[in-house]
Design an enzyme around this catalytic site. Structure first.
Site, PDB file in Angstrom:
ATOM      1  N   ARG A  51      -2.654  -2.179  -3.481  1.00  0.00           N
ATOM      2  CA  ARG A  51      -3.651  -1.287  -3.019  1.00  0.00           C
ATOM      3  C   ARG A  51      -3.619  -0.102  -4.147  1.00  0.00           C
ATOM      4  NH1 ARG A  51      -5.154   3.194   1.109  1.00  0.00           N
ATOM      5  NH2 ARG A  51      -7.248   3.462   0.589  1.00  0.00           N
ATOM      6  N   GLY A  85     -10.503   8.843   7.436  1.00  0.00           N
ATOM      7  CA  GLY A  85     -11.650   8.923   6.557  1.00  0.00           C
ATOM      8  C   GLY A  85     -12.880   8.047   6.643  1.00  0.00           C
ATOM      9  N   HIS A 120     -12.952   2.776  -0.012  1.00  0.00           N
ATOM     10  CA  HIS A 120     -12.943   1.875   0.886  1.00  0.00           C
ATOM     11  C   HIS A 120     -13.634   0.677   0.715  1.00  0.00           C
ATOM     12  CE1 HIS A 120     -12.924   5.680   4.048  1.00  0.00           C
ATOM     13  NE2 HIS A 120     -11.631   5.255   3.900  1.00  0.00           N
ATOM     14  N   ASN A 148       0.681  -1.195  -0.074  1.00  0.00           N
ATOM     15  CA  ASN A 148      -0.058  -0.028  -0.128  1.00  0.00           C
ATOM     16  C   ASN A 148       0.949   1.337  -0.114  1.00  0.00           C
ATOM     17  OD1 ASN A 148      -1.624   2.100   0.378  1.00  0.00           O
ATOM     18  ND2 ASN A 148      -2.815   1.249   2.406  1.00  0.00           N
ATOM     19  N   GLU A 192      -8.193  -5.051   5.364  1.00  0.00           N
ATOM     20  CA  GLU A 192      -8.028  -4.763   3.835  1.00  0.00           C
ATOM     21  C   GLU A 192      -6.829  -5.589   3.263  1.00  0.00           C
ATOM     22  OE1 GLU A 192      -9.049  -0.245   3.291  1.00  0.00           O
ATOM     23  OE2 GLU A 192      -8.400  -0.365   5.209  1.00  0.00           O
ATOM     24  N   ARG A 205     -12.128  16.350   7.097  1.00  0.00           N
ATOM     25  CA  ARG A 205     -12.878  16.703   5.824  1.00  0.00           C
ATOM     26  C   ARG A 205     -14.544  17.046   6.333  1.00  0.00           C
ATOM     27  NH1 ARG A 205     -11.187  11.211   2.969  1.00  0.00           N
ATOM     28  NH2 ARG A 205      -9.084  11.284   3.443  1.00  0.00           N
TER      29      ARG A 205
HETATM   30  P1  ADP Z   1      -6.967   5.260   8.781  1.00  0.00           P
HETATM   31  O1  ADP Z   1      -6.817   4.174   8.247  1.00  0.00           O
HETATM   32  O2  ADP Z   1      -8.195   6.040   7.799  1.00  0.00           O
HETATM   33  O3  ADP Z   1      -5.843   6.387   9.148  1.00  0.00           O
HETATM   34  P2  ADP Z   1      -7.935   4.366  11.299  1.00  0.00           P
HETATM   35  O4  ADP Z   1      -9.053   3.353  10.872  1.00  0.00           O
HETATM   36  O5  ADP Z   1      -6.795   3.733  11.585  1.00  0.00           O
HETATM   37  O6  ADP Z   1      -7.704   5.364  10.230  1.00  0.00           O
HETATM   38  O7  ADP Z   1      -8.766   5.076  12.256  1.00  0.00           O
HETATM   39  C1  ADP Z   1      -8.077   6.227  13.040  1.00  0.00           C
HETATM   40  C2  ADP Z   1      -8.800   6.941  14.048  1.00  0.00           C
HETATM   41  O8  ADP Z   1      -9.739   5.984  14.726  1.00  0.00           O
HETATM   42  C3  ADP Z   1      -7.938   7.786  14.748  1.00  0.00           C
HETATM   43  O9  ADP Z   1      -7.938   9.201  14.182  1.00  0.00           O
HETATM   44  C4  ADP Z   1      -8.950   7.824  16.049  1.00  0.00           C
HETATM   45  O10 ADP Z   1      -9.764   8.988  15.903  1.00  0.00           O
HETATM   46  C5  ADP Z   1      -9.834   6.821  16.010  1.00  0.00           C
HETATM   47  N1  ADP Z   1      -9.593   5.588  17.229  1.00  0.00           N
HETATM   48  C6  ADP Z   1      -8.678   5.026  17.322  1.00  0.00           C
HETATM   49  N2  ADP Z   1      -8.747   4.322  18.505  1.00  0.00           N
HETATM   50  C7  ADP Z   1      -9.482   4.825  19.103  1.00  0.00           C
HETATM   51  C8  ADP Z   1     -10.286   4.917  20.348  1.00  0.00           C
HETATM   52  N3  ADP Z   1      -9.765   3.888  21.368  1.00  0.00           N
HETATM   53  N4  ADP Z   1     -11.205   5.494  20.959  1.00  0.00           N
HETATM   54  C9  ADP Z   1     -11.685   6.463  19.813  1.00  0.00           C
HETATM   55  N5  ADP Z   1     -11.229   6.617  18.495  1.00  0.00           N
HETATM   56  C10 ADP Z   1     -10.196   5.693  18.438  1.00  0.00           C
END
Ligand code: ADP
Length: 397
Positions: free
Chosen positions: A91, A212, A180, A7, A384, A241
């Site tokens: 990806r 996202g 996604h 990725n 994924e 966003r």
């Molecule tokens: P991406 O792959 O889109 O970068 P993720 O699926 O890893 O994102 O999600 C990241 C987001 O998940 C973080 O910005 C955070 O806001 C939220 N997150 C992660 N762990 C927790 C938690 N324990 N409680 C609340 N929100 C969480």
């Protein structure tokens, strides 16, 4: 059969090596700051100590060389030689209208991907860079492209067309694509498995709530609508966003604040969402903490966020003519008890009854509704990479 999943971002590269005989994760890692000073690879072979490799990496090709070195290292490696890599699954963010499924990458496919770069200027060029670099280093290994957009190519025209002059679709392919897709497909399939039903018989709303975020209506195993559009800006409120808003705001905002198109684009993508509303952070952990401590704007950001997701669940239930299950996945969906609870609050009329004890859980496949809840709510950690490896295996295997 061992599949390497790649990725590639503009300055980073995430990878996993998966043994597809038993879907076991053999190794994973990330190369960061590619092309920037201070580049490194963080590598972890399952069951061994993590290693940090700090080396100068001018481009993706150099980074991939270090990744292969790490994977085949005598101490911290996972395989003896790179010949064990049977295929690479990449990806790819945007497949446009050309790709409704994964595909073996050849010169023609790469030309189409270049054409799609116009639709995803931030994502497709680094994806392509990764493909080219891998092909140079592993010239005899088949490469497969797995697209974020592919799963949503089953949307009917009434879901993907915008009510704009029709020529814009014909001339510039302006339409909803959705993203996604790999995650929505994975959790929808997993949900059917957990519910012990055929996916053909289910009406599902899948909520991918990470940095996202997007929602999809999955009817009889096919995506029939999704909240992201031509770009990943539409739909839900996200970390930074804005999601859905009155499009007339853009011109009004530009005029009032003297902003250029690039500036307003940047503000909608990077300074809005729960970050813009709360002024606290784009990370839900910080916002939930601030809200608990009495920060009203943080609470407002959460309320706006929850309401938007709820609105889409209702809309998609209406579109599908019913609902069997709602699935939560990705960072927030997997980890936040409060987010799942608040989003589902008020949906009892649809048949959703959250069980507070069962919902007090993180990151594990489970049902979080009561036994008599006619619509089930499930938490399913997304994977994924595994989905990409499965698609790769099915094409190359
Ligand atoms: P991406 O792959 O889109 O970068 P993720 O699926 O890893 O994102 O999600 C990241 C987001 O998940 C973080 O910005 C955070 O806001 C939220 N997150 C992660 N762990 C927790 C938690 N324990 N409680 C609340 N929100 C969480």
């Amino acid at each position: 059969m061992k599949v390497l999943v790649m990725n590639c971002g503009s300055s980073s590269l995430k990878y996993q090596l998966i043994n597809m005989e038993n879907e076991e994760l053999l190794a994973k890692g990330i190369a960061e700051r590619i092309g920037i000073e201070g580049s490194f690879v963080k590598h972890e072979t399952t069951g061994k100590e993590k290693v940090l490799i700090e080396e100068s990496m001018a481009d993706h090709k150099v980074a991939i060389k270090f990744v292969i070195e790490a994977l085949t290292h005598s101490q911290h490696g996972a395989i003896k030689s790179m010949d064990e890599i049977a295929a690479v699954g990449h990806r790819v963010v945007h497949g446009g209208e050309k790709f409704s499924g994964s595909i073996i990458i050849d010169a023609e496919v790469k030309t189409v991907l270049e054409e799609c770069s116009e639709l995803a200027p931030l994502h497709n060029p680094p994806n392509l860079m990764g493909i080219n670099a891998c092909q140079e280093i592993l010239p005899n290994v088949p490469m497969v492209g797995v697209f974020d957009t592919a799963f949503h190519q089953t949307m009917p025209k009434e879901s993907y067309m915008y009510a704009l002059p029709y020529e814009l679709y014909e001339k510039h392919k302006i339409r909803r694509y959705g993203f996604h897709g790999t995650s929505h497909k994975y959790v929808a399939m997993k949900a059917a498995e957990l519910l012990g039903k055929s996916i053909e018989d289910l009406k599902l709303v899948t909520c991918h709530l990470g940095n996202g975020a997007s929602v999809a209506a999955v009817k009889n195993g096919k995506s029939i609508d999704t909240s992201m559009g031509l770009t990943p800006l539409e739909g839900l409120v996200m970390g930074t966003r804005c999601g859905d808003m009155d499009p007339a705001i853009i011109a009004f905002w530009m005029e009032k604040e003297g902003l250029s198109i690039a500036e307003v684009n940047n503000a909608m993508n990077k300074k809005s969402g729960v970050l813009g509303l709360s002024g606290v952070s784009s990370d839900f952990r910080d916002i939930e903490e601030a809200a608990s401590a009495g920060n009203e704007r943080a609470q407002l950001a959460l309320d706006v966020y929850y309401q938007r997701v709820k609105k889409y669940i209702g809309a998609y239930a209406a579109e599908m003519g019913g609902l069997d299950a709602v699935i939560f996945t990705a960072g927030l969906g997997e980890n936040s008890t409060v987010a799942r609870k608040e989003i589902c609050k008020g949906l009892e009329f649809l048949g959703i009854k959250i069980d507070d004890d069962k919902n007090d859980v993180r990151g594990k496949e489970t049902v979080v509704t009561t036994d008599d809840s006619s619509v089930k709510v499930l938490l399913i950690p997304t994977n994924e990479e595994l989905m990409i490896a499965r698609e790769t295996k099915s094409l190359v295997g």
